[in-house]
Design an enzyme around this catalytic site. Structure first.
Site, PDB file in Angstrom:
ATOM      1  N   LYS A  63       0.863  -1.241   0.107  1.00 62.60           N
ATOM      2  CA  LYS A  63      -0.103  -0.005  -0.108  1.00 62.60           C
ATOM      3  C   LYS A  63       0.663   1.168  -0.016  1.00 62.60           C
ATOM      4  O   LYS A  63       0.618   2.377  -0.675  1.00 62.60           O
ATOM      5  CB  LYS A  63      -1.007   0.089   1.163  1.00 62.60           C
ATOM      6  CG  LYS A  63      -2.018  -0.833   1.088  1.00 62.60           C
ATOM      7  CD  LYS A  63      -2.975  -0.771   2.237  1.00 62.60           C
ATOM      8  CE  LYS A  63      -4.121  -2.040   2.290  1.00 62.60           C
ATOM      9  NZ  LYS A  63      -5.353  -1.735   3.036  1.00 62.60           N
TER      10      LYS A  63
ATOM     11  N   ASP B  57      -9.872   2.680   2.384  1.00 66.67           N
ATOM     12  CA  ASP B  57     -10.041   2.156   3.698  1.00 66.67           C
ATOM     13  C   ASP B  57     -10.790   2.997   4.813  1.00 66.67           C
ATOM     14  O   ASP B  57     -11.576   2.657   5.644  1.00 66.67           O
ATOM     15  CB  ASP B  57      -8.663   1.551   4.177  1.00 66.67           C
ATOM     16  CG  ASP B  57      -8.064   0.480   3.267  1.00 66.67           C
ATOM     17  OD1 ASP B  57      -8.717  -0.366   3.174  1.00 66.67           O
ATOM     18  OD2 ASP B  57      -6.758   0.721   3.515  1.00 66.67           O
TER      19      ASP B  57
END
Ligand code: ATR
Length: 255
Positions: free
Chosen positions: A49, A85
């Site tokens: 990420k 997220d």
């Protein structure tokens, strides 16, 4: 989950979603080639990420604030980095967290998105982590407060989020007697109704934290629900369409 969404909207002839496994050393070379292979975007997961943000030509404010990207879009040779997220977490909560007191357990990548999301939603955020210095760093970065286990009175929080990996190893967490909670500063009998307990761990079945919270009447949000919501936000970014949440949830549950 995405395949089910394409089917539900009747666009599975034009769209597909597949997994590509990459070693960290291949990431920076391979991802920029994906557009030429026909991909419009990608979800990126652990451990890529941060690298995903690093290779982005431009990135949203959220992705930059969190320091990681889980959703890439490829547009005419450029890579755009997003992070869904935090939005996924907020969408999973039964109500917005504004004015609520929240305890976040953990200080890794997952916790970072949670803390940013809750702070951005105007919650009062406290962070506990096994390695206290990491909690302190995260708290300092986002204007939250780091707390020690002794300071955590779990019943005092409106929202508790487990963003550690405790609970992933089912073999140590399924005795049902609260032993699986030991690594966390939470006693099962400290949990109460009127609390929202989020466990980001998505194991098949219920984690011990989720079970303890449910048995005490708390509202439990499982990791799968958060996963579905972050996926739904990625879906919206790539396709520009409203995600069919129920189809995505059913598909996620059945895998
Ligand atoms: P992620 O990106 O999924 O958040 P991570 O960055 O490796 O993964 O973070 C894992 C988190 O789980 C950390 O907060 C870690 O605590 P430390 O910072 O002390 O390592 C926490 N964690 C992992 N195993 C744990 C355990 N047995 N007890 C308590 N916390 C644990």
């Amino acid at each position: 989950m995405h395949g089910a969404a394409f089917e539900a909207l009747g666009i599975d002839g034009e769209w597909s979603y597949g997994a590509i496994e990459l070693a960290p050393e291949e990431f920076g070379r391979r991802v920029p080639e994906l557009e030429a292979d026909g991909y419009v975007g990608a979800n990126v997961t652990v451990p890529h990420k941060r690298a995903a943000l690093a290779i982005s030509d431009d990135a949203s404010e959220v992705a930059r604030a969190i320091g990681a990207s889980n959703t890439l879009s490829f547009r005419e040779g450029r890579i755009h980095g997003e992070n869904t997220d935090a939005a996924g977490l907020l969408a999973s909560l039964p109500e917005p967290p504004g004015g609520k007191r929240a305890l976040v357990l953990g200080a890794g990548g997952a916790a970072r998105a949670v803390v940013w999301g809750l702070k951005n939603g105007d919650a009062e955020v406290e962070i506990w982590n096994r390695t206290a210095e990491r909690a302190e760093e995260l708290a300092l970065h986002f204007g939250a407060r780091a707390v020690t286990a002794g300071e955590c009175e779990v019943g005092a929080y409106d929202i508790v989020v487990n963003a550690t990996s405790v609970g992933m190893d089912r073999s140590t967490t399924t005795d049902g007697g609260g032993a699986g909670l030991k690594p966390l500063p939470i006693a099962a009998d400290g949990l109460r109704a009127n609390q929202v307990v989020v466990d980001l761990v998505y194991a098949s079945g219920e984690t011990e934290l989720a079970r303890a919270a449910r048995e005490r009447g708390a509202t439990v949000v499982g990791g799968l629900e958060v996963l579905v919501h972050q996926g739904a936000e990625s879906f919206r970014i790539w396709t520009g369409l409203d995600p069919p949440l129920e189809a995505m949830r059913e598909a996620a549950k059945s895998t």
